[in-house]
Write a protein that holds these residues in place. Structure first.
Motif, PDB file in Angstrom:
ATOM      1  N   LEU A  56       0.842  -1.203   0.000  1.00  0.00           N
ATOM      2  CA  LEU A  56       0.000   0.000   0.000  1.00  0.00           C
ATOM      3  C   LEU A  56       0.874   1.248   0.000  1.00  0.00           C
ATOM      4  CD1 LEU A  56      -2.882  -0.623   2.597  1.00  0.00           C
ATOM      5  CD2 LEU A  56      -3.127  -0.254   0.123  1.00  0.00           C
ATOM      6  N   THR A  57       1.908   1.210   0.831  1.00  0.00           N
ATOM      7  CA  THR A  57       2.781   2.371   0.993  1.00  0.00           C
ATOM      8  C   THR A  57       3.613   2.626  -0.256  1.00  0.00           C
ATOM      9  OG1 THR A  57       2.914   1.887   3.375  1.00  0.00           O
ATOM     10  CG2 THR A  57       4.546   3.406   2.461  1.00  0.00           C
ATOM     11  N   THR A  58       4.289   1.591  -0.745  1.00  0.00           N
ATOM     12  CA  THR A  58       5.148   1.786  -1.911  1.00  0.00           C
ATOM     13  C   THR A  58       4.325   2.123  -3.157  1.00  0.00           C
ATOM     14  OG1 THR A  58       5.215  -0.614  -2.308  1.00  0.00           O
ATOM     15  CG2 THR A  58       7.010   0.351  -1.005  1.00  0.00           C
ATOM     16  N   ASP A  59       3.148   1.529  -3.281  1.00  0.00           N
ATOM     17  CA  ASP A  59       2.271   1.881  -4.415  1.00  0.00           C
ATOM     18  C   ASP A  59       1.877   3.351  -4.354  1.00  0.00           C
ATOM     19  OD1 ASP A  59       2.333  -0.656  -5.449  1.00  0.00           O
ATOM     20  OD2 ASP A  59       0.300  -1.210  -4.842  1.00  0.00           O
ATOM     21  N   TYR A  60       1.565   3.817  -3.152  1.00  0.00           N
ATOM     22  CA  TYR A  60       1.163   5.214  -2.972  1.00  0.00           C
ATOM     23  C   TYR A  60       2.279   6.148  -3.421  1.00  0.00           C
ATOM     24  CZ  TYR A  60      -0.930   9.329  -0.727  1.00  0.00           C
ATOM     25  OH  TYR A  60      -1.481  10.565  -0.486  1.00  0.00           O
ATOM     26  N   LEU A  61       3.508   5.829  -3.005  1.00  0.00           N
ATOM     27  CA  LEU A  61       4.650   6.681  -3.343  1.00  0.00           C
ATOM     28  C   LEU A  61       4.974   6.611  -4.832  1.00  0.00           C
ATOM     29  CD1 LEU A  61       6.828   5.726  -0.245  1.00  0.00           C
ATOM     30  CD2 LEU A  61       5.754   7.949  -0.642  1.00  0.00           C
ATOM     31  N   VAL A  62       4.983   5.399  -5.379  1.00  0.00           N
ATOM     32  CA  VAL A  62       5.286   5.247  -6.807  1.00  0.00           C
ATOM     33  C   VAL A  62       4.269   5.988  -7.661  1.00  0.00           C
ATOM     34  CG1 VAL A  62       5.361   3.593  -8.716  1.00  0.00           C
ATOM     35  CG2 VAL A  62       6.558   3.082  -6.580  1.00  0.00           C
ATOM     36  N   ASN A  63       2.995   5.841  -7.327  1.00  0.00           N
ATOM     37  CA  ASN A  63       1.954   6.532  -8.097  1.00  0.00           C
ATOM     38  C   ASN A  63       2.109   8.041  -8.017  1.00  0.00           C
ATOM     39  OD1 ASN A  63       0.738   4.176  -9.010  1.00  0.00           O
ATOM     40  ND2 ASN A  63      -0.626   4.036  -7.240  1.00  0.00           N
ATOM     41  N   ALA A  64       2.506   8.520  -6.840  1.00  0.00           N
ATOM     42  CA  ALA A  64       2.719   9.965  -6.690  1.00  0.00           C
ATOM     43  C   ALA A  64       3.834  10.447  -7.608  1.00  0.00           C
ATOM     44  CB  ALA A  64       3.036  10.300  -5.243  1.00  0.00           C
TER      45      ALA A  64
END
Length: 529
Positions: A56-64
């Motif tokens: 959840l965390t890494t996806d959030y950052l990558v998408n940003a």
């Protein structure tokens, strides 16, 4: 942040709205708040590496970073694999030294980084080795004349400079790396010890026993090396001060008097004539965590990069003896820092769209900082670009969520010429630079930039001052949660200041230098910088 920073009192923080920057900085406050609130929400469950919430965390950052328009920063990808072990130690254990038995978590803590189902400390001779320091440049060796191979070593926290407040001994009140518990474990391993226990005292440690409990007990994470971490000391532990006193009393010594002898170069290790017994039963799982890395590409100096970073992890969730789940949200530490890196990325990308920077700017969020700078160590050993081509690092480990202030703190003041960049940027904002008010806590050695310093890369550390009661009531506790009442004036100031430093470095030919003789300076010289 894998440290306890001691924050200044609210009275020291001016509430004047200071000039934000010498150049326009667009603070995306609504997005910033949303980023912090989301990353520290219950859904993200404290952002523990290798937990279901990691993705959840890494996806959030990558998408940003994708939405901002940054390129993948690690071999054509946004994620760098970090080989990691999750070691869960059965907490139903006791430490026996001499005729006494001590209770886990209340009187001692113990863990291991070795990938072994069981660690046995059996009839291990106990030796007091002062501060556990071997520092030739300070003409200091607490292991001189003793063989501790296979033995249990007890050492003091911090270093002799803090104990004496003598500026001519080590660096006086300011902690050196020799004062860090991480160093003490490393040196004990080099000496061949089987176990090492650091005696906890709040003043020289810089934090209370509850921080040790929250940071050490239960499941621990470790970077995995080719030898399954067998070069580490088998047992890494802490002793309560009262526990140490009881051990030394049984051995026939007064602990508080004996530790006074350890502040002298004439100190010699003392065999306590006691034996230690302890068994660690472990469940070991190996898996892969990830660093998030994105890049704003250079226009001309394509081999040179500035690294901008905040760690994404926190302590996750813990279940107490009653079965109650406790979530350690990590809003200030370090969702606020991740949100800061994303805000910097938005601003610097907008600047680059108008006039590309000469050098690359790498934006990174590393895993496993709380577990011992794990992601940072992996990056330092396997960087996306050669570390000799990393110009400098800007590291955010918690942001100031209060009102604007008339100063900025310089952690690690006097170590590198990056001090000049900080002073110039602060002056442009009408602010002054103050040294770390609590150098005895050794903050410079407690966050991810230190892993890069060890391979020669100079860095600036930014930390929020926050609530004056932050360490006592919120640091590494459930109470570190997002609050709508945050003013964020200081966050806006500091991000503007960082942006100006990063932009300046990204557009010049300077290579910041280490200004004091150290292992960092020596390592940088080996790279010809």
């Amino acid at each position: 942040m894998n440290k306890a920073s001691l924050y200044l009192s609210a009275a020291a923080i001016s509430c004047i709205a200071f000039n934000v920057s010498a150049e326009t900085y667009q603070f995306h406050e609504k997005q910033y708040r949303q980023d912090v609130q989301t990353l520290s929400s219950t859904k993200f469950a404290g952002r523990a590496p290798l937990s279901p919430q990691e993705k959840l965390t890494t996806d959030y950052l990558v998408n940003a970073y994708k939405n901002i328009g940054l390129l993948p920063g690690y071999k054509g990808k946004y994620l760098q694999p970090v080989p990691m072990a999750k070691i869960t130690t059965d907490q139903n254990m006791s430490l026996n030294i001499g005729d006494q038995s001590f209770t886990n978590m209340t009187q001692f803590t113990a863990r291991t980084e070795r990938l072994s189902d069981q660690i046995d400390l059996s009839n291990s001779d106990v030796v007091f080795c002062g501060y556990g320091i071997n520092a030739p440049e300070y003409h200091w060796n607490d292991y001189q004349g003793v063989d501790v191979k296979g033995k249990t070593v007890i050492v003091l926290v911090n270093d002799p400079g803090f104990a004496t407040q003598d500026p001519n001994l080590f660096t006086g009140n300011a902690m050196t790396y020799y004062g860090r518990w991480t160093y003490k474990f490393e040196e004990a391993a080099r000496q061949g010890a089987k176990a090492v226990f650091v005696v906890h005292e709040t003043a020289p440690a810089g934090y209370g026993w509850d921080v040790v409990q929250n940071s050490v007990g239960g499941t621990q994470l470790s970077l995995v090396d080719a030898d399954n971490n067998n070069d580490t000391v088998a047992v890494m532990g802490w002793l309560q001060h009262d526990t140490a006193q009881k051990i030394f009393t049984e051995a026939g010594y007064d602990f508080d008097k004996l530790k006074q002898t350890a502040i002298s170069r004439q100190f010699k290790p003392i065999d306590l004539k006691l034996q230690a017994n302890l068994t660690l039963n472990n469940h070991v799982e190996q898996s892969t965590s990830y660093n998030v890395i994105a890049k704003l590409p250079a226009s001309t100096q394509t081999n040179e990069s500035i690294l901008v970073h905040a760690h994404w992890d926190h302590l996750g969730q813990k279940v107490d003896s009653n079965g109650t789940v406790h979530t350690f949200h990590g809003a200030v530490d370090n969702a606020s820092g991740d949100a800061g890196v994303m805000d910097l990325a938005r601003n610097l990308k907008a600047q680059a769209d108008k006039a590309p920077f000469k050098r690359n700017i790498i934006f990174a969020d590393f895993t496993g900082e709380e577990a011992g700078l794990i992601g940072a160590k992996q990056f330092a050993q396997n960087p996306s670009v050669s570390t000799k081509d990393l110009v400098a690092m800007v590291n955010i480990d918690g942001m100031n969520t209060n009102k604007a202030q008339d100063y900025v703190l310089d952690y690690g003041k006097g170590l590198s010429t990056l001090d000049n960049y900080l002073a110039d940027a602060a002056q442009a904002q009408g602010r002054t630079v103050k040294p770390d008010p609590n150098p005895q806590t050794g903050l410079y050695f407690r966050s991810d930039h230190f892993a890069l310093a060890q391979v020669g890369v100079p860095s600036l550390l930014f930390m929020g001052l926050g609530d004056p009661d932050y360490v006592k009531y919120r640091y590494h506790k459930e109470a570190d949660q997002y609050e709508v009442s945050w003013d964020l004036g200081a966050a806006q100031q500091d991000l503007a200041l960082m942006s100006s430093i990063i932009a300046k470095l990204a557009n010049n030919n300077d290579w910041p230098k280490w200004t004091k003789n150290s292992a960092f300076k020596k390592r940088r010289a080996e790279d010809g910088r």
